[in-house]
Scaffold this active site. Structure first.
Site, PDB file in Angstrom:
ATOM      1  N   HIS A 230      78.604  82.797  12.473  1.00  0.00           N
ATOM      2  CA  HIS A 230      78.315  82.782  13.977  1.00  0.00           C
ATOM      3  C   HIS A 230      77.305  81.575  13.928  1.00  0.00           C
ATOM      4  CE1 HIS A 230      78.206  83.766  18.032  1.00  0.00           C
ATOM      5  NE2 HIS A 230      77.502  84.909  18.041  1.00  0.00           N
ATOM      6  N   HIS A 269      86.847  74.529  14.854  1.00  0.00           N
ATOM      7  CA  HIS A 269      86.491  75.750  15.785  1.00  0.00           C
ATOM      8  C   HIS A 269      87.652  76.805  15.861  1.00  0.00           C
ATOM      9  CE1 HIS A 269      84.743  77.939  19.231  1.00  0.00           C
ATOM     10  NE2 HIS A 269      83.507  77.469  19.023  1.00  0.00           N
ATOM     11  N   ASP A 320      77.911  71.846  16.565  1.00  0.00           N
ATOM     12  CA  ASP A 320      76.819  71.981  15.510  1.00  0.00           C
ATOM     13  C   ASP A 320      76.623  70.690  15.058  1.00  0.00           C
ATOM     14  OD1 ASP A 320      76.300  74.748  16.206  1.00  0.00           O
ATOM     15  OD2 ASP A 320      77.554  75.279  14.331  1.00  0.00           O
TER      16      ASP A 320
HETATM   17  N1  COA Z   1      86.469  71.716   7.223  1.00  0.00           N
HETATM   18  C1  COA Z   1      87.484  71.663   6.620  1.00  0.00           C
HETATM   19  N2  COA Z   1      88.732  72.164   6.836  1.00  0.00           N
HETATM   20  C2  COA Z   1      88.680  72.944   8.023  1.00  0.00           C
HETATM   21  C3  COA Z   1      87.485  73.029   8.733  1.00  0.00           C
HETATM   22  C4  COA Z   1      86.419  72.562   8.205  1.00  0.00           C
HETATM   23  N3  COA Z   1      85.362  72.673   8.612  1.00  0.00           N
HETATM   24  N4  COA Z   1      87.926  73.798   9.622  1.00  0.00           N
HETATM   25  C5  COA Z   1      88.910  74.249   9.563  1.00  0.00           C
HETATM   26  N5  COA Z   1      89.709  73.513   8.642  1.00  0.00           N
HETATM   27  C6  COA Z   1      90.999  73.696   8.280  1.00  0.00           C
HETATM   28  C7  COA Z   1      91.649  74.816   7.793  1.00  0.00           C
HETATM   29  O1  COA Z   1      91.403  74.979   6.223  1.00  0.00           O
HETATM   30  C8  COA Z   1      93.108  74.856   8.059  1.00  0.00           C
HETATM   31  O2  COA Z   1      93.521  74.250   7.115  1.00  0.00           O
HETATM   32  P1  COA Z   1      95.048  74.201   6.718  1.00  0.00           P
HETATM   33  O3  COA Z   1      96.063  74.467   7.676  1.00  0.00           O
HETATM   34  O4  COA Z   1      95.501  73.237   5.410  1.00  0.00           O
HETATM   35  O5  COA Z   1      94.828  75.582   6.000  1.00  0.00           O
HETATM   36  C9  COA Z   1      93.003  74.187   9.323  1.00  0.00           C
HETATM   37  O6  COA Z   1      91.885  73.226   9.275  1.00  0.00           O
HETATM   38  C10 COA Z   1      93.003  75.149  10.657  1.00  0.00           C
HETATM   39  O7  COA Z   1      91.964  75.921  10.640  1.00  0.00           O
HETATM   40  P2  COA Z   1      91.757  77.186  11.168  1.00  0.00           P
HETATM   41  O8  COA Z   1      92.325  78.322  10.130  1.00  0.00           O
HETATM   42  O9  COA Z   1      92.760  77.217  12.508  1.00  0.00           O
HETATM   43  O10 COA Z   1      90.479  77.421  11.534  1.00  0.00           O
HETATM   44  P3  COA Z   1      89.750  78.792  11.590  1.00  0.00           P
HETATM   45  O11 COA Z   1      89.655  79.370  12.942  1.00  0.00           O
HETATM   46  O12 COA Z   1      89.894  79.500  10.417  1.00  0.00           O
HETATM   47  O13 COA Z   1      88.037  78.255  11.604  1.00  0.00           O
HETATM   48  C11 COA Z   1      85.708  77.885  11.564  1.00  0.00           C
HETATM   49  C12 COA Z   1      87.125  78.149  12.332  1.00  0.00           C
HETATM   50  C13 COA Z   1      84.795  77.449  12.628  1.00  0.00           C
HETATM   51  C14 COA Z   1      85.434  79.282  10.891  1.00  0.00           C
HETATM   52  C15 COA Z   1      85.989  76.763  10.710  1.00  0.00           C
HETATM   53  O14 COA Z   1      86.321  75.613  11.516  1.00  0.00           O
HETATM   54  C16 COA Z   1      84.848  76.243  10.014  1.00  0.00           C
HETATM   55  O15 COA Z   1      84.660  76.812   9.013  1.00  0.00           O
HETATM   56  N6  COA Z   1      83.985  75.269  10.367  1.00  0.00           N
HETATM   57  C17 COA Z   1      82.637  74.952   9.725  1.00  0.00           C
HETATM   58  C18 COA Z   1      81.645  76.012   9.977  1.00  0.00           C
HETATM   59  C19 COA Z   1      81.208  75.453  11.403  1.00  0.00           C
HETATM   60  O16 COA Z   1      80.989  74.499  11.642  1.00  0.00           O
HETATM   61  N7  COA Z   1      80.873  76.472  12.224  1.00  0.00           N
HETATM   62  C20 COA Z   1      80.373  76.450  13.524  1.00  0.00           C
HETATM   63  C21 COA Z   1      81.437  76.589  14.491  1.00  0.00           C
HETATM   64  S1  COA Z   1      80.809  76.377  16.292  1.00  0.00           S
END
Ligand code: COA
Length: 384
Positions: A230, A269, A320
């Site tokens: 979060h 996101h 972020d």
């Molecule tokens: N870096 C690399 N790849 C990413 C990514 C990231 N930050 N965020 C998503 N992806 C990739 C996933 O691995 C997935 O790839 P694939 O289709 O090849 O498997 C694709 O993008 C779609 O992702 P999705 O599953 O829809 O995202 P999610 O809903 O599971 O993840 C978060 C959302 C926020 C958890 C994720 O984007 C993340 O971990 N971001 C980094 C942490 C962060 O900045 N958090 C703050 C949020 S405000």
């Protein structure tokens, strides 16, 4: 006599993570992840960013309407005049281990404030409005005072002539911010103010629904926001800049991360499927601050990272990424990033507590019991 009891326990299907479960009605905010829209009390975030200050947005969420000039001036003055802590809470901050994470200390200090607030148990609407102002002001003051105490610097008093955000920067850094710094920081606060029924907001409402006091509800929110899934993610979003200082090495670095199945912090996101509107609004402030802070390299690296991640994964930076850059350029230590997010979100949590109290029903879901129901308890000597 038979002791058999009829089993009336129903097996249902639980919704993991409560995803897409509608947990209540709210008029406070909503997020449209497909269109990339964030709406506070009916206004799109870009409207508010263009025409209102942080204090105006807080007033809107607590009252349902934007303030007039006179209402804003009264509100701002009351907010700034409450930016002070009971001496016992300052002593508590001094006694905390210097290694304590700012979020742990913030959560503990907000919880402690209940014991020094004579109105803590008064849930009348008038008292709740007064406490909302006090709690928002005290929460951000805890972060500023914590920094001063930890660096053996004198704790500073708020200046009634300055805005809420300008006072925080002054009380933290010891110098009055200029207009560009103030507006970037207040926009950052406004963008973190509210975001629908997320995990910490839900936790806050659950506690409020038991008719526990506002301090307890905020303490639940703070404990929930700290997690790395979060609010805790934002401190890690700028780590990438410690690892890359050569713009030509970015593509290789990102490829290495992605090939190793690692996530780039500050990107992607769960809700926004297009660009996070908050990142878009902060980008120009981040760029302007980097230029004047002699951090043009950082800006160029950020732009290139953005291009490469979009090319390779089709994902955008989230709030972020740019809030990390803005805070770094404002000389705010990384350790406080999540706590500052929490201070802004406190205003959103308070809006939800007010909404919950105004039309309360205890939030008490049920679980799907998947264990046995007919075990026989042996006396302790016969177990083993
Ligand atoms: N870096 C690399 N790849 C990413 C990514 C990231 N930050 N965020 C998503 N992806 C990739 C996933 O691995 C997935 O790839 P694939 O289709 O090849 O498997 C694709 O993008 C779609 O992702 P999705 O599953 O829809 O995202 P999610 O809903 O599971 O993840 C978060 C959302 C926020 C958890 C994720 O984007 C993340 O971990 N971001 C980094 C942490 C962060 O900045 N958090 C703050 C949020 S405000």
């Amino acid at each position: 006599m038979s002791t058999t009891t009829k089993n009336t326990i129903e097996r249902l299907t639980a919704v993991r993570g409560l995803e897409n479960v509608i947990a209540g009605d709210t008029r406070i905010s909503t997020v449209d992840g497909v269109a990339g829209r964030l709406i506070y009390s009916g206004y799109e975030i870009r409207e508010l960013a263009a025409h209102a200050s942080f204090a105006e947005a807080v007033y809107l969420l607590w009252n349902g309407e934007l303030p007039t000039q006179a209402q804003l001036e009264t509100f701002r003055t009351r907010l700034v005049s409450e930016m002070r802590l009971p001496s016992q809470v300052i002593e508590m901050i001094k006694l905390a281990p210097p290694s304590a994470h700012p979020m742990d200390l913030l959560r503990t200090a907000v919880s402690a404030l209940a014991m020094y607030d004579p109105e803590a148990e008064d849930r009348s609407p008038e008292s709740c409005k007064r406490k909302s102002i006090r709690l928002l002001a005290q929460t951000i003051t805890i972060v500023a005072d914590m920094h001063r105490v930890r660096h053996n610097l004198p704790v500073l008093s708020a200046d009634l002539g300055m805005s809420f955000g300008a006072n925080f920067l002054y009380m933290l850094r010891g110098r009055v911010p200029d207009e560009q710094e103030r507006s970037a920081f207040e926009l950052l606060l406004m963008l973190h103010l509210e975001h629908g029924f997320n995990a910490s907001t839900f936790a806050t409402r659950v506690t409020a629904s038991t008719l526990s006091n506002m301090h307890a509800a905020l303490t639940s929110g703070l404990g929930t926001l700290k997690g790395k899934l979060h609010g805790g993610a934002n401190e890690r979003a700028i780590d990438i800049f410690d690892r890359i200082d050569d713009i030509d090495a970015i593509e290789e670095y990102i490829d290495g991360m992605l090939n190793a199945g690692k996530r780039i912090m500050g990107f992607g996101h769960r809700v926004y499927k297009v660009e996070d509107p908050r990142a878009r609004l902060l980008r120009s402030h981040a760029q302007a601050l980097c230029h004047r802070a002699d951090m043009a390299d950082l800006e160029a690296i950020a732009t290139r990272i953005e291009q490469v991640v979009l090319e390779k994964k089709g994902i955008f930076p989230n709030v972020d990424f740019y809030s990390g850059i803005v805070q770094h350029a404002l000389d705010i230590p990384k350790a406080y990033f999540t706590a500052i997010f929490a201070c802004a979100r406190t205003a959103g949590w308070l809006a939800h507590i007010l909404e919950q109290y105004a039309d309360n029903r205890l939030i008490r879901p049920t679980s799907n019991y998947v264990g046995p129901t007919d075990r026989v308890a042996a006396p302790i000597a016969e177990r083993g």
